[in-house]
Design a protein around this motif. Structure first.
Motif, PDB file in Angstrom:
ATOM      1  N   GLU A 214       0.860  -1.195   0.000  1.00  0.00           N
ATOM      2  CA  GLU A 214       0.000   0.000   0.000  1.00  0.00           C
ATOM      3  C   GLU A 214       0.895   1.244   0.000  1.00  0.00           C
ATOM      4  OE1 GLU A 214      -2.555   0.477   3.404  1.00  0.00           O
ATOM      5  OE2 GLU A 214      -3.304   2.403   2.653  1.00  0.00           O
ATOM      6  N   THR A 215       0.609   2.157  -0.910  1.00  0.00           N
ATOM      7  CA  THR A 215       1.440   3.358  -1.059  1.00  0.00           C
ATOM      8  C   THR A 215       0.529   4.577  -1.021  1.00  0.00           C
ATOM      9  OG1 THR A 215       2.973   2.092  -2.433  1.00  0.00           O
ATOM     10  CG2 THR A 215       3.123   4.496  -2.575  1.00  0.00           C
ATOM     11  N   THR A 246       3.038  19.977  -4.302  1.00  0.00           N
ATOM     12  CA  THR A 246       3.058  18.611  -3.772  1.00  0.00           C
ATOM     13  C   THR A 246       2.675  17.625  -4.877  1.00  0.00           C
ATOM     14  OG1 THR A 246       0.796  18.879  -2.924  1.00  0.00           O
ATOM     15  CG2 THR A 246       2.596  19.171  -1.348  1.00  0.00           C
ATOM     16  N   THR A 247       3.140  16.387  -4.712  1.00  0.00           N
ATOM     17  CA  THR A 247       2.789  15.301  -5.634  1.00  0.00           C
ATOM     18  C   THR A 247       2.377  14.115  -4.769  1.00  0.00           C
ATOM     19  OG1 THR A 247       4.462  16.085  -7.195  1.00  0.00           O
ATOM     20  CG2 THR A 247       3.640  13.840  -7.508  1.00  0.00           C
ATOM     21  N   VAL A 248       1.140  13.682  -4.933  1.00  0.00           N
ATOM     22  CA  VAL A 248       0.655  12.535  -4.157  1.00  0.00           C
ATOM     23  C   VAL A 248       0.796  11.282  -5.022  1.00  0.00           C
ATOM     24  CG1 VAL A 248      -1.335  11.527  -2.962  1.00  0.00           C
ATOM     25  CG2 VAL A 248      -0.984  14.012  -2.928  1.00  0.00           C
ATOM     26  N   VAL A 249       1.293  10.219  -4.421  1.00  0.00           N
ATOM     27  CA  VAL A 249       1.403   8.932  -5.119  1.00  0.00           C
ATOM     28  C   VAL A 249       0.589   7.922  -4.325  1.00  0.00           C
ATOM     29  CG1 VAL A 249       2.992   7.130  -5.926  1.00  0.00           C
ATOM     30  CG2 VAL A 249       3.695   9.540  -6.000  1.00  0.00           C
ATOM     31  N   TRP A 250      -0.385   7.305  -4.996  1.00  0.00           N
ATOM     32  CA  TRP A 250      -1.307   6.413  -4.275  1.00  0.00           C
ATOM     33  C   TRP A 250      -1.608   5.144  -5.059  1.00  0.00           C
ATOM     34  CZ3 TRP A 250      -6.805   5.274  -5.106  1.00  0.00           C
ATOM     35  CH2 TRP A 250      -7.356   4.522  -4.059  1.00  0.00           C
ATOM     36  N   ASN A 251      -1.527   4.028  -4.343  1.00  0.00           N
ATOM     37  CA  ASN A 251      -2.097   2.755  -4.809  1.00  0.00           C
ATOM     38  C   ASN A 251      -2.508   1.977  -3.560  1.00  0.00           C
ATOM     39  OD1 ASN A 251      -1.775  -0.350  -5.383  1.00  0.00           O
ATOM     40  ND2 ASN A 251      -2.264   0.630  -7.318  1.00  0.00           N
ATOM     41  N   PRO A 252      -3.738   1.435  -3.531  1.00  0.00           N
ATOM     42  CA  PRO A 252      -4.227   0.825  -2.284  1.00  0.00           C
ATOM     43  C   PRO A 252      -3.653  -0.557  -1.993  1.00  0.00           C
ATOM     44  CG  PRO A 252      -5.888   0.635  -3.999  1.00  0.00           C
ATOM     45  CD  PRO A 252      -4.760   1.447  -4.578  1.00  0.00           C
ATOM     46  N   GLY A 267      -8.347  -4.718  -9.719  1.00  0.00           N
ATOM     47  CA  GLY A 267      -8.344  -3.357 -10.267  1.00  0.00           C
ATOM     48  C   GLY A 267      -7.113  -2.592  -9.792  1.00  0.00           C
ATOM     49  N   TRP A 268      -6.689  -2.854  -8.544  1.00  0.00           N
ATOM     50  CA  TRP A 268      -5.564  -2.113  -7.970  1.00  0.00           C
ATOM     51  C   TRP A 268      -4.260  -2.332  -8.726  1.00  0.00           C
ATOM     52  CZ3 TRP A 268      -1.219  -4.632  -6.096  1.00  0.00           C
ATOM     53  CH2 TRP A 268      -1.335  -6.019  -5.931  1.00  0.00           C
ATOM     54  N   THR A 269      -4.150  -3.458  -9.442  1.00  0.00           N
ATOM     55  CA  THR A 269      -2.896  -3.723 -10.174  1.00  0.00           C
ATOM     56  C   THR A 269      -2.806  -2.874 -11.446  1.00  0.00           C
ATOM     57  OG1 THR A 269      -3.849  -5.527 -11.501  1.00  0.00           O
ATOM     58  CG2 THR A 269      -2.848  -6.138  -9.386  1.00  0.00           C
ATOM     59  N   GLN A 270      -3.937  -2.279 -11.836  1.00  0.00           N
ATOM     60  CA  GLN A 270      -4.009  -1.657 -13.170  1.00  0.00           C
ATOM     61  C   GLN A 270      -3.838  -0.142 -13.175  1.00  0.00           C
ATOM     62  OE1 GLN A 270      -7.769  -3.132 -14.642  1.00  0.00           O
ATOM     63  NE2 GLN A 270      -7.210  -5.192 -14.017  1.00  0.00           N
ATOM     64  N   PHE A 271      -3.524   0.467 -12.016  1.00  0.00           N
ATOM     65  CA  PHE A 271      -3.340   1.926 -12.037  1.00  0.00           C
ATOM     66  C   PHE A 271      -2.318   2.366 -11.004  1.00  0.00           C
ATOM     67  CE2 PHE A 271      -6.603   1.424  -8.751  1.00  0.00           C
ATOM     68  CZ  PHE A 271      -6.148   2.267  -7.752  1.00  0.00           C
TER      69      PHE A 271
END
Ligand code: BG6
Length: 303
Positions: A214-215, A246-252, A267-271
């Motif tokens: 998680e990021t 600022t730059t936000v980087v997110w993946n659940p 779905g989380w692997t695709q973005f």
């Protein structure tokens, strides 16, 4: 509320035959479809939300979840949600919508303009009785999405209040990737970031950003470009910016994604979300009668 003017009437007023059409999209929400030699794309009035952009010769750039809900009061999962006037949860009101209220309401379509190489869709929204229940400010918010061989997104706040306005903003872009576990984000080496998965602990980025769990990070003092390399889709996506610190980087990642009904299996692997933004200590203050414009420019190149 979805726009009271009919889709047919909007298309008659603002459409450009063969180039820009206004039509009914998912959930009956109104969308603009761009079909020009430089690119094809789609943008909803709901949230002024860009859901698709495919520059000529390239594949789709944005991820949109197949489980996304498409209705007034709910954010589309994917594309480019606009977060404003706060980012994340509202720190003063736990009942206020996450990431602000403009991504969950219908905007006004102001104009569609054709230039030699691109098509610009302009939408706006502003303060009304509904927004004042969450935020007392008087404001206008303009958004210009220019679909061409590059995609330019400009968000402009006009302070119509008699007092200064302080707000956060983010273009919460979901970039489509072959597999997020193999993506690399360049341009943040040595940058300090706050880790939302670790109680906002401050860390320093070492090398490229790779996604291995998680990021959820807010990279600080980042006025420059970042570039993502995708070895699976064999392409690079570059995001340049103006007036964004600022730059936000997110993946659940898998566990959190399982609890998100609108994301669906894998779905989380695709973005990867890379968000041009001004949040936390970089919130923007604008004097009465003044404006602030944040801009992101997205470009795609093959590897
Ligand atoms: C990110 C935030 O930008 O958006 C995360 O940093 C959040 O904390 C994510 O979980 C998704 O938010 P939402 O409201 O669209 O589910």
């Amino acid at each position: 509320m979805e726009n009271a003017v009919s889709v047919t009437e909007l298309d008659r007023r603002s459409g450009i035959p063969g180039i820009a059409q206004i039509l009914e999209g998912n959930g009956g929400l109104t969308k603009v479809r761009i079909t020009s030699p430089a690119s094809v794309g789609e943008m909803y009035l709901h949230g002024a939300h860009v859901t698709s952009w495919q520059p000529s010769g390239a594949d789709e750039v944005f991820f949109v979840s197949s489980k996304s809900r498409w209705q007034d009061g709910i954010a589309i999962r994917g594309g480019v949600p606009i977060c404003f006037p706060w980012f994340g949860d509202n720190r003063d009101d736990s009942k206020a919508p996450a990431h602000g209220f403009v991504r969950i309401k219908s905007w006004q379509l102001d104009a569609i303009a054709l230039t030699e190489h691109a098509v610009t869709v302009s939408m706006s929204t502003g303060s009304d009785e509904g927004t004042k229940q969450w935020w007392p400010a008087e404001f206008r918010l303009l958004y210009r999405a220019t679909f061409g061989i590059e995609l330019s997104l400009e968000l402009e706040l006009h302070n119509a209040s008699t007092a200064p306005l302080r707000f956060e903003e983010a273009l919460h872009s979901y970039y489509r990737v072959g597999d997020v576990r193999t993506a690399r984000l360049e341009g943040l080496d040595g940058v300090h970031y706050l880790d939302k998965t670790d109680a906002y602990r401050e860390n320093v980025q070492q090398g490229d950003v790779v996604i291995a769990g998680e990021t959820d990070r807010i990279y600080l003092n980042t006025p420059g470009a970042v570039e993502m390399q995708d070895l699976v889709l064999r392409r690079r996506i570059r995001v340049d910016k103006e007036n964004s610190l600022t730059t936000v980087v997110w993946n659940p990642w898998a566990d959190k994604a399982r609890g998100m009904a609108d994301l669906g299996d894998n779905g989380w692997t695709q973005f990867l979300c890379i968000e041009t933004s001004d949040v936390l200590g970089s919130a923007v203050e604008v004097a009465p009668g003044q404006q602030h414009r944040m801009k992101a420019v997205i470009r795609v190149a093959g590897l």
